[in-house]
Design a protein around this motif. Structure first.
Motif, PDB file in Angstrom:
ATOM      1  N   UNK A 525       0.817  -1.200   0.102  1.00 32.60           N
ATOM      2  CA  UNK A 525      -0.110   0.001  -0.013  1.00 32.60           C
ATOM      3  C   UNK A 525       1.007   1.093  -0.118  1.00 32.60           C
ATOM      4  N   UNK A 526       1.176   1.743  -1.247  1.00 38.13           N
ATOM      5  CA  UNK A 526       2.341   2.975  -1.246  1.00 38.13           C
ATOM      6  C   UNK A 526       1.554   4.254  -0.743  1.00 38.13           C
ATOM      7  N   UNK A 527       2.094   5.011  -0.232  1.00 38.88           N
ATOM      8  CA  UNK A 527       1.747   6.337   0.408  1.00 38.88           C
ATOM      9  C   UNK A 527       1.247   6.932  -0.944  1.00 38.88           C
ATOM     10  N   UNK A 528      -0.061   7.710  -0.657  1.00 37.45           N
ATOM     11  CA  UNK A 528      -0.404   8.539  -1.835  1.00 37.45           C
ATOM     12  C   UNK A 528       0.209   9.527  -2.404  1.00 37.45           C
ATOM     13  N   UNK A 529       1.111  10.133  -1.657  1.00 41.21           N
ATOM     14  CA  UNK A 529       1.879  11.164  -2.143  1.00 41.21           C
ATOM     15  C   UNK A 529       2.961  10.428  -3.056  1.00 41.21           C
ATOM     16  N   UNK A 530       3.467   9.300  -2.754  1.00 47.15           N
ATOM     17  CA  UNK A 530       4.531   8.747  -3.610  1.00 47.15           C
ATOM     18  C   UNK A 530       3.707   8.140  -5.146  1.00 47.15           C
ATOM     19  N   UNK A 531       2.636   8.034  -4.881  1.00 49.42           N
ATOM     20  CA  UNK A 531       1.952   7.516  -6.012  1.00 49.42           C
ATOM     21  C   UNK A 531       1.745   8.761  -7.149  1.00 49.42           C
ATOM     22  N   UNK A 534       5.723  10.050  -7.765  1.00 53.46           N
ATOM     23  CA  UNK A 534       6.903   8.938  -8.523  1.00 53.46           C
ATOM     24  C   UNK A 534       5.947   7.783  -9.110  1.00 53.46           C
ATOM     25  N   UNK A 535       4.902   8.044  -9.851  1.00 54.10           N
ATOM     26  CA  UNK A 535       4.033   7.056 -10.387  1.00 54.10           C
ATOM     27  C   UNK A 535       4.907   6.187 -11.216  1.00 54.10           C
ATOM     28  N   UNK A 536       5.771   6.855 -12.188  1.00 53.54           N
ATOM     29  CA  UNK A 536       6.551   5.929 -13.012  1.00 53.54           C
ATOM     30  C   UNK A 536       7.455   4.862 -12.283  1.00 53.54           C
ATOM     31  N   UNK A 537       8.307   5.285 -11.318  1.00 53.29           N
ATOM     32  CA  UNK A 537       8.662   4.469 -10.190  1.00 53.29           C
ATOM     33  C   UNK A 537       8.271   3.282  -9.800  1.00 53.29           C
ATOM     34  N   UNK A 538       7.048   3.612  -9.407  1.00 53.44           N
ATOM     35  CA  UNK A 538       6.017   2.660  -8.794  1.00 53.44           C
ATOM     36  C   UNK A 538       5.558   1.831 -10.029  1.00 53.44           C
ATOM     37  N   UNK A 539       5.344   2.154 -10.998  1.00 55.20           N
ATOM     38  CA  UNK A 539       4.961   1.049 -12.098  1.00 55.20           C
ATOM     39  C   UNK A 539       6.213   0.221 -12.446  1.00 55.20           C
ATOM     40  N   UNK A 540       7.330   0.608 -12.335  1.00 58.62           N
ATOM     41  CA  UNK A 540       8.238  -0.389 -12.812  1.00 58.62           C
ATOM     42  C   UNK A 540       8.548  -1.396 -11.739  1.00 58.62           C
ATOM     43  N   UNK A 541       8.276  -1.061 -10.413  1.00 63.68           N
ATOM     44  CA  UNK A 541       8.012  -2.090  -9.497  1.00 63.68           C
ATOM     45  C   UNK A 541       6.996  -3.094  -9.813  1.00 63.68           C
ATOM     46  N   UNK A 547       1.898 -10.549 -11.644  1.00 61.80           N
ATOM     47  CA  UNK A 547       1.513 -12.050 -11.637  1.00 61.80           C
ATOM     48  C   UNK A 547       2.092 -12.727 -10.497  1.00 61.80           C
ATOM     49  N   UNK A 548       2.913 -12.156  -9.691  1.00 63.76           N
ATOM     50  CA  UNK A 548       3.546 -12.838  -8.473  1.00 63.76           C
ATOM     51  C   UNK A 548       2.315 -13.419  -7.626  1.00 63.76           C
ATOM     52  N   UNK A 549       2.573 -14.607  -7.370  1.00 61.28           N
ATOM     53  CA  UNK A 549       1.375 -15.345  -6.429  1.00 61.28           C
ATOM     54  C   UNK A 549       1.437 -14.524  -5.101  1.00 61.28           C
ATOM     55  N   UNK A 550       0.130 -14.523  -4.535  1.00 61.12           N
ATOM     56  CA  UNK A 550      -0.032 -13.777  -3.271  1.00 61.12           C
ATOM     57  C   UNK A 550       0.699 -12.640  -2.938  1.00 61.12           C
ATOM     58  N   UNK A 551       0.567 -11.607  -4.062  1.00 60.86           N
ATOM     59  CA  UNK A 551       1.065 -10.224  -4.082  1.00 60.86           C
ATOM     60  C   UNK A 551       0.000  -9.362  -4.610  1.00 60.86           C
ATOM     61  N   UNK A 552      -0.672  -8.283  -3.786  1.00 58.56           N
ATOM     62  CA  UNK A 552      -1.409  -7.361  -4.174  1.00 58.56           C
ATOM     63  C   UNK A 552      -1.082  -5.912  -3.976  1.00 58.56           C
ATOM     64  N   UNK A 553      -1.218  -5.118  -4.871  1.00 64.21           N
ATOM     65  CA  UNK A 553      -0.819  -3.633  -4.639  1.00 64.21           C
ATOM     66  C   UNK A 553      -2.477  -2.911  -4.466  1.00 64.21           C
ATOM     67  N   UNK A 554      -2.476  -2.056  -3.387  1.00 59.86           N
ATOM     68  CA  UNK A 554      -3.750  -1.383  -3.037  1.00 59.86           C
ATOM     69  C   UNK A 554      -3.310   0.066  -3.361  1.00 59.86           C
ATOM     70  N   UNK A 555      -4.387   0.671  -4.409  1.00 66.90           N
ATOM     71  CA  UNK A 555      -4.360   1.906  -4.588  1.00 66.90           C
ATOM     72  C   UNK A 555      -5.292   2.808  -4.345  1.00 66.90           C
ATOM     73  N   UNK A 556      -6.566   1.815  -3.807  1.00 70.87           N
ATOM     74  CA  UNK A 556      -7.714   2.675  -3.186  1.00 70.87           C
ATOM     75  C   UNK A 556      -7.248   3.206  -1.940  1.00 70.87           C
ATOM     76  N   UNK A 557      -7.369   4.441  -1.671  1.00 72.87           N
ATOM     77  CA  UNK A 557      -6.815   4.903  -0.554  1.00 72.87           C
ATOM     78  C   UNK A 557      -8.140   5.597   0.265  1.00 72.87           C
ATOM     79  N   UNK A 558      -9.133   5.344  -0.369  1.00 72.39           N
ATOM     80  CA  UNK A 558     -10.669   5.914   0.188  1.00 72.39           C
ATOM     81  C   UNK A 558     -11.191   5.037   1.433  1.00 72.39           C
TER      82      UNK A 558
END
Length: 685
Positions: A525-531, A534-541, A547-558
């Motif tokens: 769950x990246x910090x909203x300010x980081x998103x 630095x969105x391009x850096x996050x997209x590279x990560x 496709x990694x198993x058991x890995x989720x990125x949360x971008x809904x900060x509401x």
């Protein structure tokens, strides 16, 4: 102008009689006028240095009363009077220069009158004879110059003695100074080009060496240079070449004169340039903020803000005002507002800089809440004109930056609500609480921190009210009311900060490599300010682990429920970890990246910040280059959840005061303070 030009004509005639050359006479004339006017130049230099000397005070005035033009004007005039500075003196050299230029134009256009000093009767006879022979227009301004040219070209003047006119030397270096360059063309185009070039050279020189012009912004400097070059091109091209030649010599001598003035009155001996730069930076902070937040007149919220400002200031005897920077700050006031609504009759004037703040919906059912939308830029003026008994806010650095204490009322009590369960001296700017009267503290541990700062910096003691942390109570209630679902795999939440060298920038690969495939469900769950930044850096990560198993990125900060339904939270220096552990009584993992330090002098306090003290008490900390055993450590912490629950509960009881009753403590203080203020006002009457 003919009459006014007579004294300058005497000087020019003296120069010509001495040197017998018009061009050399113009040079000497220019030197003499510069010498005569040197006292005026010194006077102007002194006045310019005085203005730059008081410029820091002027900048601080503009910063303090930003947006209030009338107040700024009053304060500036008061400062000018105190320092004996006259803003109109700076115009004197320009007025004198224009005056001399106009006189010189008369002199050059009328050489028979000013250079040869012929009797007017002789001049009239010469001109009439020339007109009769050539048909020239008697009303033309250059009739005397044209007459000289015709006579020197061999025009027969009969019995009129024109020997003096024939011997008049108006040439210099092969240039006839009586001709107009744009009419003559050819090499004469060099005159306006040279006039413009030397004018540009003067502008560059003044931008560096003139104490006043050097402090102007680049736009003003460039504009001044452009105007100066434009005037020079006109003077050099559309009037006799002698005037352009004078302008060139005048610019050269002005450059030399400025060096002389800086020797006689050295600006560096009178001006504190370090303080000037500091004041400029403070003003720039407010100005840049104003530009970012300024509403356009066409914006519907502009009209709304104007109406709300009018409504706010129309209310007399406001007792209690809350200011929120945005909609997300209501949660820090909610517990206090709830108590005041239930246990008092206080009207709550709630100002928000978010036009979509939910406070407007809340106010529809609660008539004692009076909401106002006022942008952060407009709030600069509102703060200066604030009229209330108490102002409650979570915005630090009162008086230090754009928001100032009211100059309308000096007895307002400003209360700062600490809205984080950590210390006040490492992750908060040095001096950010100095100008508040009262601090609503989270726990007793914050008192020695604040008192020590008061002692070190010789500050008056503030009222320190240990209230607690209302938002934490809300999080706890919400968590208790949330249905807990057993998961097949334990959820590990990685919640980095967005500061320099955070987890995402320093060790995310080794952290994920150590956790993925070890039986956990890993959520990032990246910090909203980081998103946002630095969105391009996050997209590279994310692309690397797609496709990694058991890995989720949360971008809904509401929705923050995802944080509190985790089994372990991993962060670097985010205060979210402490809120997570205090609410869930589950441990956190801390990665020892570069710490978030806003106060470089925090070690002078001599008290270890709580965010450092608790890292290995409510969880475990790891260096970013030593994460090989992170999965085993997390498993061990989960297995020992009961033990951690006891430790974390003990820490919460110790460091978070009045858990469940913070609103009552803060609300009672506000009510009692208002009662006391009311009594004092009655006593004064």
């Amino acid at each position: 102008m003919q009459t006014i030009s007579i004294p300058f004509g005497w000087i020019m005639r003296f120069c010509y009689n001495l040197l017998s050359n018009y061009g050399l006479a113009i040079i000497l004339f220019t030197v003499i006028t510069k010498i005569i006017l040197l006292p005026v130049a010194l006077w102007t230099q002194q006045n310019s240095v005085k203005l730059v000397k008081i410029q820091p005070q002027l900048n601080y005035i503009k910063a303090k009363y930003f947006g209030d033009k009338d107040k700024i004007s009053d304060e500036q005039l008061s400062l000018y009077k105190k320092e004996k500075y006259n803003p109109f003196i700076g115009m004197v050299p320009m007025i004198i220069q224009i005056f001399i230029l106009m006189c010189l134009i008369q002199i050059i256009y009328n050489p028979l009158t000013h250079i040869l000093a012929l009797p007017q009767s002789v001049i009239d006879s010469v001109i009439n004879a020339v007109i009769a022979a050539t048909g020239l227009d008697i009303d033309t301004a250059s009739i005397q110059l044209l007459s000289v040219t015709e006579i020197q070209n061999g025009l027969n003047m009969g019995s009129i003695d024109v020997s003096a006119i024939r011997s008049l030397d108006m040439n210099l270096l092969g240039f006839d100074l009586s001709v107009v360059p744009v009419k003559e063309g050819g090499k004469y185009f060099l005159v306006p080009i040279a006039a413009g070039a030397f004018s540009l050279l003067l502008s560059f020189s003044q931008n560096i060496f003139n104490p006043l012009q050097a402090e102007q912004n680049k736009l003003t400097q460039y504009s001044t240079a452009a105007v100066s070059v434009g005037i020079s091109l006109i003077l050099g091209g559309f009037v006799p070449a002698g005037i352009g030649f004078y302008w060139i010599i005048s610019n050269v001598l002005t450059i030399v004169q400025q060096f002389l003035l800086n020797v006689i009155i050295n600006p560096k001996k009178h001006i504190d340039y370090a303080e000037l730069e500091k004041s400029r930076e403070e003003l720039e902070k407010i100005t840049s903020l104003s530009k970012k937040t300024r509403l356009k007149r066409s914006d519907e919220n502009y009209k709304r803000q104007k109406a709300d400002c009018k409504k706010f200031f129309s209310v007399a005897n406001k007792h209690f005002v809350i200011y929120a920077e945005g909609g997300g700050f209501y949660k820090y006031f909610e517990h206090i507002i709830a108590y005041l609504l239930e246990h008092s009759n206080i009207i709550i004037h709630y100002i928000t800089s978010d036009p979509d703040d939910n406070i407007f919906n809340i106010a529809k059912t609660e008539q004692r809440i009076k909401p106002y939308f006022i942008s952060s830029q407009r709030m600069i003026t509102v703060f200066m004109k604030m009229d209330a008994d108490i102002v409650l806010m979570t915005t630090p650095d009162l008086e230090n930056y754009q928001y100032k204490r009211s100059y309308v009322r000096k007895d307002i009590e400003y209360i700062y609500v600490v809205h984080g369960p950590m210390s006040t001296h490492m992750v908060m700017n040095n001096g950010c609480l100095d100008h508040f009267d009262t601090i609503f503290c989270v726990g007793e541990f914050q008192i020695p921190e604040i008192r020590k700062q008061e002692e070190i910096y010789k500050l008056p003691e503030k009222n320190l009210v240990v209230c607690g942390y209302g938002f934490l109570e809300k999080l706890y209630r919400d968590y208790q009311n949330t249905k807990k679902n057993e998961r097949e795999k334990k959820k590990i939440l990685i919640a980095p900060s967005w500061q320099e060298d955070n987890i995402l920038d320093s060790c995310i690969d080794s952290l994920l490599d150590g956790l993925l495939g070890k039986g956990f469900s890993v959520h990032l769950r990246p910090h909203p300010e980081y998103v946002k930044r630095y969105r391009p850096k996050l997209d590279r990560i994310l692309s690397k682990y797609e496709g990694a198993k058991d890995f989720v990125c949360e971008l809904d900060f509401s929705d923050s429920s995802s944080i509190y339904n985790s089994d372990i939270l991993i962060t670097d220096w985010s205060a979210t970890a402490y809120e997570f552990s205090y609410v869930t009584l589950k441990p956190s993992v801390f990665i020892n990246t570069k710490p978030k330090i806003y106060n470089k002098e925090y070690k002078q306090i001599g008290i270890e910040p709580l965010e450092i003290t608790l890292r290995d008490k409510i969880g475990r900390s790891f260096n970013p280059d030593s994460l090989d055993g992170i999965a085993n450590a997390v498993s061990e912490m989960i297995d020992n959840a009961d033990e951690y629950e006891k430790i974390i509960l003990e820490a919460r009881n110790k460091y978070v005061a009045n858990f469940g009753e913070s609103g009552k403590i803060a609300g009672r203080y506000i009510v009692n303070s208002l009662i006391e203020k009311s009594k004092n006002q009655e006593d004064k009457k």
